[in-house]
Design a protein around this motif. Sequence first.
Motif, mmCIF file in Angstrom:
data_model
loop_
_atom_site.group_PDB
_atom_site.id
_atom_site.type_symbol
_atom_site.label_atom_id
_atom_site.label_comp_id
_atom_site.label_asym_id
_atom_site.label_seq_id
_atom_site.Cartn_x
_atom_site.Cartn_y
_atom_site.Cartn_z
ATOM 1 N N ASN A 15 -10.576 2.895 2.891
ATOM 2 C CA ASN A 15 -10.433 2.422 1.313
ATOM 3 C C ASN A 15 -11.608 2.813 0.731
ATOM 4 O O ASN A 15 -12.326 1.812 1.247
ATOM 5 C CB ASN A 15 -10.245 0.758 0.979
ATOM 6 C CG ASN A 15 -9.439 0.350 0.484
ATOM 7 O OD1 ASN A 15 -8.375 -0.912 -0.144
ATOM 8 N ND2 ASN A 15 -8.700 0.711 -0.806
ATOM 9 N N GLN A 47 -11.491 0.555 -5.583
ATOM 10 C CA GLN A 47 -12.074 -0.426 -5.879
ATOM 11 C C GLN A 47 -13.705 -0.387 -6.491
ATOM 12 O O GLN A 47 -14.461 -0.276 -5.462
ATOM 13 C CB GLN A 47 -11.193 -1.575 -5.182
ATOM 14 C CG GLN A 47 -9.905 -1.750 -5.935
ATOM 15 C CD GLN A 47 -9.709 -1.661 -4.569
ATOM 16 O OE1 GLN A 47 -9.144 -1.767 -4.031
ATOM 17 N NE2 GLN A 47 -7.851 -1.391 -5.966
ATOM 18 N N ASN A 67 -10.048 -1.846 -10.400
ATOM 19 C CA ASN A 67 -9.358 -1.030 -9.363
ATOM 20 C C ASN A 67 -9.415 0.145 -10.717
ATOM 21 O O ASN A 67 -10.964 0.293 -11.126
ATOM 22 C CB ASN A 67 -8.147 -0.669 -10.112
ATOM 23 C CG ASN A 67 -7.109 -1.900 -9.236
ATOM 24 O OD1 ASN A 67 -7.053 -1.755 -7.796
ATOM 25 N ND2 ASN A 67 -5.985 -1.986 -9.828
ATOM 26 N N GLY A 77 -8.837 -7.343 -0.350
ATOM 27 C CA GLY A 77 -9.533 -7.639 1.604
ATOM 28 C C GLY A 77 -10.128 -6.200 2.057
ATOM 29 O O GLY A 77 -11.057 -6.901 2.761
ATOM 30 N N ASN A 163 -2.049 -11.353 -5.500
ATOM 31 C CA ASN A 163 -1.919 -9.859 -6.298
ATOM 32 C C ASN A 163 -0.512 -9.269 -5.853
ATOM 33 O O ASN A 163 0.168 -9.557 -4.910
ATOM 34 C CB ASN A 163 -3.136 -8.592 -6.022
ATOM 35 C CG ASN A 163 -2.966 -8.020 -4.267
ATOM 36 O OD1 ASN A 163 -2.772 -9.454 -4.061
ATOM 37 N ND2 ASN A 163 -4.104 -6.887 -4.487
ATOM 38 N N ASN A 197 1.753 -3.488 -5.598
ATOM 39 C CA ASN A 197 1.435 -2.462 -5.074
ATOM 40 C C ASN A 197 2.373 -2.574 -3.922
ATOM 41 O O ASN A 197 2.785 -3.181 -3.967
ATOM 42 C CB ASN A 197 0.067 -3.198 -3.854
ATOM 43 C CG ASN A 197 -0.805 -3.470 -4.850
ATOM 44 O OD1 ASN A 197 -1.665 -2.709 -5.691
ATOM 45 N ND2 ASN A 197 -1.102 -4.985 -5.565
ATOM 46 N N GLU A 215 -1.091 1.866 -4.451
ATOM 47 C CA GLU A 215 -1.598 0.683 -4.935
ATOM 48 C C GLU A 215 -2.070 0.709 -5.927
ATOM 49 O O GLU A 215 -2.335 1.830 -6.829
ATOM 50 C CB GLU A 215 -3.465 0.905 -4.501
ATOM 51 C CG GLU A 215 -4.046 0.074 -2.952
ATOM 52 C CD GLU A 215 -5.346 -0.130 -3.464
ATOM 53 O OE1 GLU A 215 -5.934 -0.229 -4.206
ATOM 54 O OE2 GLU A 215 -5.543 -0.733 -1.735
ATOM 55 N N ARG A 216 -1.533 -0.451 -6.765
ATOM 56 C CA ARG A 216 -1.290 -0.850 -8.630
ATOM 57 C C ARG A 216 -3.141 -0.296 -8.376
ATOM 58 O O ARG A 216 -4.258 -0.654 -8.278
ATOM 59 C CB ARG A 216 -1.565 -2.038 -8.467
ATOM 60 C CG ARG A 216 -1.559 -2.598 -10.001
ATOM 61 C CD ARG A 216 -1.005 -3.280 -10.091
ATOM 62 N NE ARG A 216 -2.471 -4.589 -9.480
ATOM 63 C CZ ARG A 216 -1.995 -6.298 -9.832
ATOM 64 N NH1 ARG A 216 -1.216 -6.629 -11.334
ATOM 65 N NH2 ARG A 216 -3.188 -6.830 -9.292
ATOM 66 N N GLY A 225 -6.362 -3.924 2.083
ATOM 67 C CA GLY A 225 -5.827 -5.051 3.386
ATOM 68 C C GLY A 225 -5.252 -6.248 2.661
ATOM 69 O O GLY A 225 -3.944 -6.448 3.229
ATOM 70 N N SER A 226 -5.226 -6.236 1.162
ATOM 71 C CA SER A 226 -3.618 -7.536 0.664
ATOM 72 C C SER A 226 -2.268 -7.225 0.757
ATOM 73 O O SER A 226 -1.614 -7.819 1.561
ATOM 74 C CB SER A 226 -4.090 -7.161 -0.579
ATOM 75 O OG SER A 226 -4.265 -6.304 -1.167
HETATM 76 N N1 LIG Z 1 -5.359 -2.233 -6.490
HETATM 77 C C1 LIG Z 1 -4.557 -4.116 -5.954
HETATM 78 C C2 LIG Z 1 -6.523 -4.761 -5.289
HETATM 79 C C3 LIG Z 1 -6.834 -3.457 -4.414
HETATM 80 C C4 LIG Z 1 -6.109 -4.270 -2.681
HETATM 81 C C5 LIG Z 1 -7.136 -3.821 -2.372
HETATM 82 N N2 LIG Z 1 -7.494 -2.348 -1.647
HETATM 83 C C6 LIG Z 1 -7.298 -4.501 -0.645
HETATM 84 O O1 LIG Z 1 -7.529 -3.685 0.475
HETATM 85 O O2 LIG Z 1 -6.496 -5.159 -0.444
HETATM 86 C C7 LIG Z 1 -4.178 -4.670 -7.086
HETATM 87 O O3 LIG Z 1 -4.257 -4.225 -7.903
HETATM 88 O O4 LIG Z 1 -3.774 -5.534 -7.228
#
Ligand SMILES: N[C@@H](CCC[C@H](N)C(=O)O)C(=O)O
Length: 294
Positions: A15, A47, A67, A77, A163, A197, A215-216, A225-226
Amino acid sequence: MAGTAPFAKMNGIGNEIIVADMRGRADHVTAAAAIALNADVATKFDQIMAIHDARTTGTAYYIDILNSDGTSAQACGNGTRCVVQALAAETGQKSFTFETRAGILNAQEHADGTISVDMGKPRFGWQEIPLAEEFRDTRMIELQIGPIDAPVLHSPSVVSMGNPHAIFWVDRDVWSYELDRFGPLLENHPIFPERANITIAHVTSPQTMVIRTWERGAGLTKACGSAACAAVVAAARTKRTGRIVSLLTPGGGELHVEWREDDHVILTGGAEWEFSGSFDPSTGAWARDTESAA
Ligand SMILES: N[C@@H](CCC[C@H](N)C(=O)O)C(=O)O
């Protein structure tokens, strides 16, 4: 202009993350700067994690997350692990409490170099995700893509990890789905008023899963991660897995997620520094540090 700010280009198992040091300053990384940095192949990212001075007693820093399309995110995450690694290298400290748009979270670096982030508690209410209309049971909502009588993806689980996430369950190789085509349609589907997402998840055992995420605000990424946390929570909730799961991500990396009995979701994985530089937070103009790695 308030002058340039230091940054580190890093990644959290693929990421792509920029950790920007905005401590001691009142300005912010603008959407225009994010878009400009993302347009340069050397600084292309998923990000930006902008570290600001703390706003709340008991927290070390406020982290502003952007983003690559310049929009804000509440949680990241993989990026949080990169922030921990950067701050641990600078300070020697191993544990941190941060504030993000999603609230206060704790993270720590372990002796083996991996980092765990407490991503907080998942939320399942349709207004909390949020969805545009009422669904009493968010373990499976009515949403599909593809031909009406033979949908390619359908009936996702939805969950907020701070999110919004939708998890589509598949029983084939995750690479056999055109996520690059379906991702933008689903991210911007009217059912998701704040977009979402989009993850496809293949459960391979009660303890293992393979995921791919659109990903959004960032598109296809090598890891999210999230989304990993959302997928494990949704899988455990629907009895597809237990509460401790290892996930394979498109970059080939592995994440470990535990949905603890106290409802907190713990994400563990690695982080990697690539190079450092400085940038203008209002325009995105940047320069690499001369002693930095290639
Ligand atoms: N694109 C997501 C946020 C990013 C999430 C990230 N890459 C992670 O590791 O959690 C959003 O806009 O919610």
